[in-house]
Design an enzyme around this catalytic site. Structure first.
Site, PDB file in Angstrom:
ATOM      1  N   SER A 336     -16.042  18.332  27.109  1.00 35.50           N
ATOM      2  CA  SER A 336     -15.420  18.978  28.264  1.00 35.50           C
ATOM      3  C   SER A 336     -14.427  18.000  28.862  1.00 35.50           C
ATOM      4  CB  SER A 336     -16.471  19.367  29.312  1.00 35.50           C
ATOM      5  OG  SER A 336     -15.845  19.766  30.517  1.00 35.50           O
ATOM      6  N   ARG A 337     -13.165  18.403  28.919  1.00 36.51           N
ATOM      7  CA  ARG A 337     -12.145  17.486  29.424  1.00 36.51           C
ATOM      8  C   ARG A 337     -12.139  17.412  30.951  1.00 36.51           C
ATOM      9  NH1 ARG A 337      -9.150  20.250  25.163  1.00 36.51           N
ATOM     10  NH2 ARG A 337      -9.244  18.950  23.299  1.00 36.51           N
ATOM     11  N   ILE A 338     -12.923  18.262  31.605  1.00 37.49           N
ATOM     12  CA  ILE A 338     -13.081  18.148  33.054  1.00 37.49           C
ATOM     13  C   ILE A 338     -14.040  17.006  33.376  1.00 37.49           C
ATOM     14  CG2 ILE A 338     -13.828  19.333  35.146  1.00 37.49           C
ATOM     15  CD1 ILE A 338     -11.199  20.355  33.942  1.00 37.49           C
TER      16      ILE A 338
END
Length: 474
Positions: A336-338
Site C-alpha cells: 500500500s503506497r499510502i
C-alpha cells in the site's frame, strides 16, 4: 419502419441503420448541418439495450447532450443496471439529480492528503497493507483465490461506519451474481450498499459503461460530504468487452490485441477516486478494483496498466489458497503506497514488525524443509512464524473490528501464541475477545474510543490473558 429517438433534444443528425452486428449498428447517410453546410457520412454506434429492437432501415436521430443517469440516496439498498433502472423488482427509483457517467476527476487543488483509515475488517490487510479513505488499491490474482470475498467482507465491515458502499458487477455470470447478492442480504449489508450490475447477458455497451455509472452514483454522495467505497468486480472482464467493442468498431488492435486507449479507459475511471478538501465538502471515494491474472502472471497488459495507476496492490496467490492460508494474500507482492500513516496508533503499535517477521518466517521455512535437525533457536522462530500465520488466517464473512485485531496481535507481540500448541492457539484466537467483552468490557471500550494502547490498557490486557489461561486450564 419504426423511428428511434433517444431523447426530446434538438436534432442535429439524421441517418438510417445499414448494418447490425454484436451490439453495434452502422448508420449510413448520416446528414449533418455543420456551419450551414450539409454533409453526409457513415458512423458506427453502440446500442444501449436490446439490439433486437433495432432493424435495418430504421431512422436514427442524433442529438446534443451527454449520457446521464439519475442519482440520489433513494438508490441505497437497491440493485440497478447501467441506466440506474431497478433490477430487484422493488419498483421505480426516483433520482434527486442527474450525473454524467463520464465526468472530469477532481483537480489537484480540490483534493487533500489521505490521512483517514479505511478498515476492511481483514486482519492481514488492516495490519500489513493499510488502506486510506480516497485510496485506489488493486486486488489481483488467479480465478477462485478469494478476490471477491475481500471486497464483500470490506462492505460488510462498514456497518455503523457511515460509509456508502457501491458494488459493481461487470460481465460475470448471473448465477455467481445471485450468490453474492444473497451473501450481502444475509449479512444486512444492503442497508448501506448500492449494487450496479451488467451481467454477461447484458449488451456489450452496458457492460462497458457500468463501472462509470457506478462511479457517478458514488460521486453524488462524495459531493455531499460522504465517504464512499466502490468495488469493481472485475476490470479484466471490462477490458475483454472493450476489446470486443473495439474490434466491432473496426479499431486496430495493439499489444495483446487491445486497442491503444485501454490504458485511458481505466485511468479515467481510477482518477475519480480521492479525498476532497473542506471547500468541496470533505467527501471521499475509495476504490478496490479487481483484476484477474492467469497462472500468477501480473505482467499482462491490463494488469500492469492498473498496477501503474493505483496506489498499491493486493496479490492473492493460488498456491497459498491451496495450502489453506486464507485470505491467500502474498505479502511479498502486496503493498500500500499510502502506508501506516493512516493507521490508528493502537494498530500501528501492534503491527509495526508483522510484515517483516512473516517474510522472514516464509524464507526460513523454505530453507529448512530439507533439514531434519534444527537448532532450538530456529525451532522457536519457526513456531513464532507459524503462530503469526495462524493469526492471519480468517474465515470469510467474518470481518474483525479494530479492537479485536489489536487484542489478537498484542498477544502476539507479548509472545503468548507461540507457547501454545496449535489446538490451544486456535481456541485462544476464537475465544479471547468474547472473554474480554464479558469480563473486561471497560478495556474494549477504552480501546474503541481512544484508539491507543496506553499503559493502563496493556496492564489490563496482560491480567485478562492470565485470567483466561487460568480459567481455561491452559
Amino acid at each position: 419502419m419504426q423511428e428511434i429517438n433517444l431523447k426530446p433534444l434538438e436534432i442535429k443528425d439524421v441517418g438510417t441503420v445499414k448494418e447490425i452486428k454484436g451490439g453495434v449498428i452502422k448508420i449510413g447517410g448520416l446528414a449533418s448541418c455543420v456551419n450551414g453546410q450539409l454533409t453526409k457520412r457513415d458512423v458506427m454506434v453502440l446500442v444501449l439495450g436490446d439490439e433486437n429492437k433495432v432493424h435495418i432501415g430504421d431512422t436514427v436521430y442524433g442529438e446534443e447532450g451527454v449520457f446521464e443517469i439519475p442519482v440520489g440516496s433513494n438508490f441505497l439498498g437497491r440493485v440497478v443496471n447501467t441506466f440506474g433502472q431497478p433490477l430487484d423488482g422493488k419498483g421505480k427509483i426516483e433520482g434527486v439529480d442527474n450525473y454524467p457517467i463520464f465526468r472530469n476527476a477532481p483537480g489537484v487543488l480540490d483534493r487533500m492528503p489521505i490521512v483517514e483509515s479505511f478498515l476492511t475488517g481483514t486482519k492481514i490487510i488492516d495490519t500489513c497493507i493499510p488502506l486510506g479513505k480516497g485510496q485506489r488499491e488493486l486486488i489481483l490474482g488467479d480465478r477462485v483465490t478469494g478476490k471477491t470475498t475481500l471486497v464483500i467482507d470490506a462492505i460488510i465491515n462498514q456497518k455503523g461506519k457511515d460509509v456508502i458502499c457501491i458494488y459493481c458487477w461487470v460481465g460475470g455470470s448471473q448465477s455467481a451474481f445471485l450468490k453474492i447478492m444473497e451473501q450481502l442480504r444475509l449479512s444486512g449489508a444492503m442497508e448501506w450498499t448500492i449494487v450496479v450490475a451488467a451481467s454477461a447477458s447484458a449488451s456489450p455497451a452496458e457492460q462497458y459503461l457500468v463501472p462509470y455509472a457506478a462511479c457517478a452514483l458514488g460521486e453524488y454522495f462524495m459531493d455531499h460530504g460522504r465517504d464512499v467505497f466502490c468495488a469493481f468486480d472485475n476490470l479484466t472482464r471490462h477490458a475483454w468487452i472493450y476489446r470486443e467493442i473495439s474490434l466491432l468498431l473496426e479499431r486496430s488492435p495493439g499489444r495483446e490485441a487491445y486497442p491503444g486507449d485501454i490504458f485511458y479507459i481505466h485511468s479515467q475511471l481510477m482518477e475519480r477516486a480521492g479525498k476532497l478538501n473542506e471547500e468541496k465538502g470533505s467527501g471521499s471515494m475509495t476504490f478496490l478494483p479487481i483484476v484477474e491474472t492467469q497462472e500468477g502472471d501480473i505482467t499482462g497488459l491490463v494488469q500492469s496498466n492498473l498496477v501503474s495507476i493505483t496506489d498499491g496492490q493486493i496479490y492473492l496467490s493460488a498456491s497459498l489458497f491451496n495450502e489453506g492460508f486464507r485470505p491467500a494474500i502474498d505479502l511479498g507482492l502486496s503493498v500500500s503506497r499510502i502506508g501506516s500513516k493512516v493507521q490508528c496508533e493502537s494498530i500501528k503499535k501492534v503491527s509495526r514488525s508483522l510484515k517483516r517477521e512473516f517474510a522472514q518466517y516464509k524464507e526460513l521455512a523454505a530453507l529448512t524443509t530439507i533439514r531434519t535437525k534444527l537448532s532450538a533457536d530456529i525451532e522457536l522462530r519457526l513456531k513464532r512464524g507459524q503462530a503469526l500465520r495462524d493469526f492471519f488466517i480468517q474465515d470469510k464473512s467474518k470481518p474483525l473490528s479494530v479492537e479485536e485485531t489489536v487484542v489478537l496481535f498484542y498477544s502476539f507481540i507479548k509472545e503468548l501464541p507461540e507457547i501454545l500448541d496449535e489446538s490451544k492457539r486456535e481456541n485462544f484466537k476464537q475465544r479471547i475477545f468474547d472473554y474480554l467483552l464479558k469480563n473486561s468490557p471497560q478495556l474494549i471500550e477504552e480501546l474503541a474510543i481512544q484508539k491507543l494502547l496506553t499503559g493502563g490498557v496493556e496492564r489490563g490486557l496482560d491480567k485478562a490473558f492470565e485470567d483466561f489461561f487460568a480459567d481455561s486450564g491452559s
